[in-house]
Design a protein around this motif. Structure first.
Motif, PDB file in Angstrom:
ATOM      1  N   LEU A  83       0.832  -1.204   0.000  1.00  0.00           N
ATOM      2  CA  LEU A  83       0.000   0.000   0.000  1.00  0.00           C
ATOM      3  C   LEU A  83       0.869   1.258   0.000  1.00  0.00           C
ATOM      4  N   ALA A  84       1.948   1.215   0.784  1.00  0.00           N
ATOM      5  CA  ALA A  84       2.856   2.364   0.822  1.00  0.00           C
ATOM      6  C   ALA A  84       3.545   2.563  -0.519  1.00  0.00           C
ATOM      7  N   ARG A  85       3.979   1.470  -1.131  1.00  0.00           N
ATOM      8  CA  ARG A  85       4.663   1.540  -2.425  1.00  0.00           C
ATOM      9  C   ARG A  85       3.733   2.102  -3.503  1.00  0.00           C
ATOM     10  N   LEU A  86       2.466   1.762  -3.424  1.00  0.00           N
ATOM     11  CA  LEU A  86       1.484   2.239  -4.392  1.00  0.00           C
ATOM     12  C   LEU A  86       1.013   3.659  -4.092  1.00  0.00           C
ATOM     13  N   GLY A  87       1.367   4.160  -2.926  1.00  0.00           N
ATOM     14  CA  GLY A  87       0.926   5.496  -2.554  1.00  0.00           C
ATOM     15  C   GLY A  87      -0.532   5.556  -2.177  1.00  0.00           C
ATOM     16  N   VAL A  88      -1.065   4.461  -1.615  1.00  0.00           N
ATOM     17  CA  VAL A  88      -2.465   4.441  -1.169  1.00  0.00           C
ATOM     18  C   VAL A  88      -2.548   5.177   0.166  1.00  0.00           C
ATOM     19  N   PRO A  89      -3.185   6.336   0.202  1.00  0.00           N
ATOM     20  CA  PRO A  89      -3.232   7.103   1.453  1.00  0.00           C
ATOM     21  C   PRO A  89      -4.288   6.549   2.401  1.00  0.00           C
ATOM     22  N   VAL A  90      -3.922   6.368   3.651  1.00  0.00           N
ATOM     23  CA  VAL A  90      -4.871   5.874   4.650  1.00  0.00           C
ATOM     24  C   VAL A  90      -4.935   6.872   5.798  1.00  0.00           C
ATOM     25  N   GLY A  91      -6.150   7.359   6.064  1.00  0.00           N
ATOM     26  CA  GLY A  91      -6.367   8.246   7.190  1.00  0.00           C
ATOM     27  C   GLY A  91      -6.810   7.456   8.392  1.00  0.00           C
ATOM     28  N   GLU A  92      -8.112   7.279   8.533  1.00  0.00           N
ATOM     29  CA  GLU A  92      -8.624   6.552   9.689  1.00  0.00           C
ATOM     30  C   GLU A  92      -8.389   5.053   9.535  1.00  0.00           C
ATOM     31  N   LEU A  93      -7.903   4.451  10.607  1.00  0.00           N
ATOM     32  CA  LEU A  93      -7.639   3.011  10.656  1.00  0.00           C
ATOM     33  C   LEU A  93      -8.528   2.422  11.744  1.00  0.00           C
ATOM     34  N   VAL A  94      -9.369   1.451  11.368  1.00  0.00           N
ATOM     35  CA  VAL A  94     -10.369   0.893  12.273  1.00  0.00           C
ATOM     36  C   VAL A  94     -10.231  -0.619  12.294  1.00  0.00           C
ATOM     37  N   ALA A  95     -10.469  -1.232  13.437  1.00  0.00           N
ATOM     38  CA  ALA A  95     -10.449  -2.693  13.524  1.00  0.00           C
ATOM     39  C   ALA A  95     -11.506  -3.160  14.507  1.00  0.00           C
ATOM     40  N   SER A  96     -11.919  -4.407  14.348  1.00  0.00           N
ATOM     41  CA  SER A  96     -12.836  -5.012  15.305  1.00  0.00           C
ATOM     42  C   SER A  96     -12.088  -5.257  16.616  1.00  0.00           C
ATOM     43  N   PRO A  97     -12.800  -5.586  17.694  1.00  0.00           N
ATOM     44  CA  PRO A  97     -12.132  -5.831  18.972  1.00  0.00           C
ATOM     45  C   PRO A  97     -11.329  -7.126  19.016  1.00  0.00           C
ATOM     46  N   MET A  98     -11.455  -7.975  17.994  1.00  0.00           N
ATOM     47  CA  MET A  98     -10.742  -9.241  17.999  1.00  0.00           C
ATOM     48  C   MET A  98      -9.248  -9.023  17.766  1.00  0.00           C
ATOM     49  N   ASP A  99      -8.432  -9.792  18.474  1.00  0.00           N
ATOM     50  CA  ASP A  99      -6.986  -9.611  18.397  1.00  0.00           C
ATOM     51  C   ASP A  99      -6.464  -9.755  16.975  1.00  0.00           C
ATOM     52  N   ARG A 100      -7.022 -10.696  16.198  1.00  0.00           N
ATOM     53  CA  ARG A 100      -6.509 -10.920  14.852  1.00  0.00           C
ATOM     54  C   ARG A 100      -6.773  -9.729  13.931  1.00  0.00           C
ATOM     55  N   ALA A 101      -7.890  -9.033  14.154  1.00  0.00           N
ATOM     56  CA  ALA A 101      -8.189  -7.850  13.353  1.00  0.00           C
ATOM     57  C   ALA A 101      -7.326  -6.673  13.788  1.00  0.00           C
ATOM     58  N   ARG A 102      -7.242  -6.461  15.087  1.00  0.00           N
ATOM     59  CA  ARG A 102      -6.416  -5.362  15.604  1.00  0.00           C
ATOM     60  C   ARG A 102      -4.960  -5.525  15.190  1.00  0.00           C
ATOM     61  N   ARG A 103      -4.460  -6.757  15.306  1.00  0.00           N
ATOM     62  CA  ARG A 103      -3.052  -7.020  14.983  1.00  0.00           C
ATOM     63  C   ARG A 103      -2.791  -6.847  13.486  1.00  0.00           C
ATOM     64  N   THR A 104      -3.726  -7.299  12.652  1.00  0.00           N
ATOM     65  CA  THR A 104      -3.582  -7.108  11.208  1.00  0.00           C
ATOM     66  C   THR A 104      -3.442  -5.632  10.872  1.00  0.00           C
ATOM     67  N   ALA A 105      -4.344  -4.821  11.407  1.00  0.00           N
ATOM     68  CA  ALA A 105      -4.322  -3.384  11.133  1.00  0.00           C
ATOM     69  C   ALA A 105      -3.013  -2.755  11.601  1.00  0.00           C
ATOM     70  N   GLU A 106      -2.596  -3.117  12.786  1.00  0.00           N
ATOM     71  CA  GLU A 106      -1.389  -2.528  13.365  1.00  0.00           C
ATOM     72  C   GLU A 106      -0.145  -2.897  12.562  1.00  0.00           C
ATOM     73  N   LEU A 107      -0.057  -4.144  12.134  1.00  0.00           N
ATOM     74  CA  LEU A 107       1.109  -4.569  11.351  1.00  0.00           C
ATOM     75  C   LEU A 107       1.089  -3.969   9.948  1.00  0.00           C
ATOM     76  N   MET A 108      -0.085  -3.756   9.392  1.00  0.00           N
ATOM     77  CA  MET A 108      -0.190  -3.181   8.055  1.00  0.00           C
ATOM     78  C   MET A 108       0.331  -1.751   8.019  1.00  0.00           C
ATOM     79  N   LEU A 109      -0.075  -0.945   9.002  1.00  0.00           N
ATOM     80  CA  LEU A 109       0.229   0.487   8.940  1.00  0.00           C
ATOM     81  C   LEU A 109       1.181   0.984  10.014  1.00  0.00           C
ATOM     82  N   GLY A 110       1.556   0.104  10.940  1.00  0.00           N
ATOM     83  CA  GLY A 110       2.527   0.513  11.942  1.00  0.00           C
ATOM     84  C   GLY A 110       1.984   1.442  13.000  1.00  0.00           C
TER      85      GLY A 110
END
Length: 211
Positions: A83-110
């Motif tokens: 996503l960074a290489r493509l220049g896809v801009p991300v503002g708000e980052l949202v995840a479900s309360p489940m650990d797998r969703a939260r962790r996915t989001a966090e690892l994707m965007l840091g």
């Protein structure tokens, strides 16, 4: 390949006939739309382990949940890098309360996501106020950057029926909010982000290996 804003974007070659070609075309359109901003990327969490969780789950205790395995953690990082290489801009980052969703989001965007319980259905009833809230969230216009939401297949399918049977772990549905509803632009398999970001170096894994 397409040249968009100085970045060459590969267009995967479909080998499954007209339906596959149509899907590939829609994925390319969805990637281009995401690069322009103003869309919502509704993504399923990354690859998980084989833990058999029981519902209702305990949001406060990740040990009771199915979680990302090592492959899923690496997958999340690779999607984020694409996503960074493509220049896809991300503002708000949202995840479900489940650990797998939260962790996915966090690892994707840091960075940590905002947790929103409407994006996980604790049980089997996908209707009611939570579904209406999800529909409202997908209809809300996004200014400039994109909103990225990490959720789960059942919850996603309750508001985007196209996701059912078509979205694997790590895949995304790109939608455009109109203010009153949302329009599906296309489904982007997680490998397609990588292929688009690195023309000539496909990063595909066999679908059968994906849990």
């Amino acid at each position: 390949a397409l040249l968009v804003a100085g970045v060459a974007i590969a267009t995967p070659v479909a080998s499954g006939g007209p339906l596959a070609a149509q899907g590939t075309e829609q994925a390319g359109e969805a990637i281009r739309a995401a690069r322009g901003g103003g869309t919502i990327l509704l993504c399923r969490h990354a690859i998980t382990d084989s833990f058999q969780e029981r519902e209702p789950v305990d949001y406060d205790d990740p040990s009771t949940q199915r979680r990302l395995d090592q492959e899923g953690e690496e997958q999340s990082r690779r999607i984020g890098a694409a996503l960074a290489r493509l220049g896809v801009p991300v503002g708000e980052l949202v995840a479900s309360p489940m650990d797998r969703a939260r962790r996915t989001a966090e690892l994707m965007l840091g960075r940590p996501p905002r947790i929103d319980a409407i994006w996980h259905t604790n049980g089997s009833d996908y209707s009611g106020p939570a579904r209406e809230a999800r529909l409202g969230a997908l209809a809300m216009p996004v200014s400039e950057a994109n909103t990225l939401i990490v959720s789960h297949i059942g919850t996603m399918s309750s508001v985007v029926p196209e996701a059912r049977g078509s979205v694997g772990e790590g895949d995304c549905v790109v939608v455009r909010p109109t203010g009153t509803h949302h329009e599906v632009i296309g489904i982007v398999a997680w490998e397609a982000w990588l292929d688009a970001a690195t023309p000539g170096a496909p990063a595909r894994v066999p679908r059968a290996a994906r849990r």
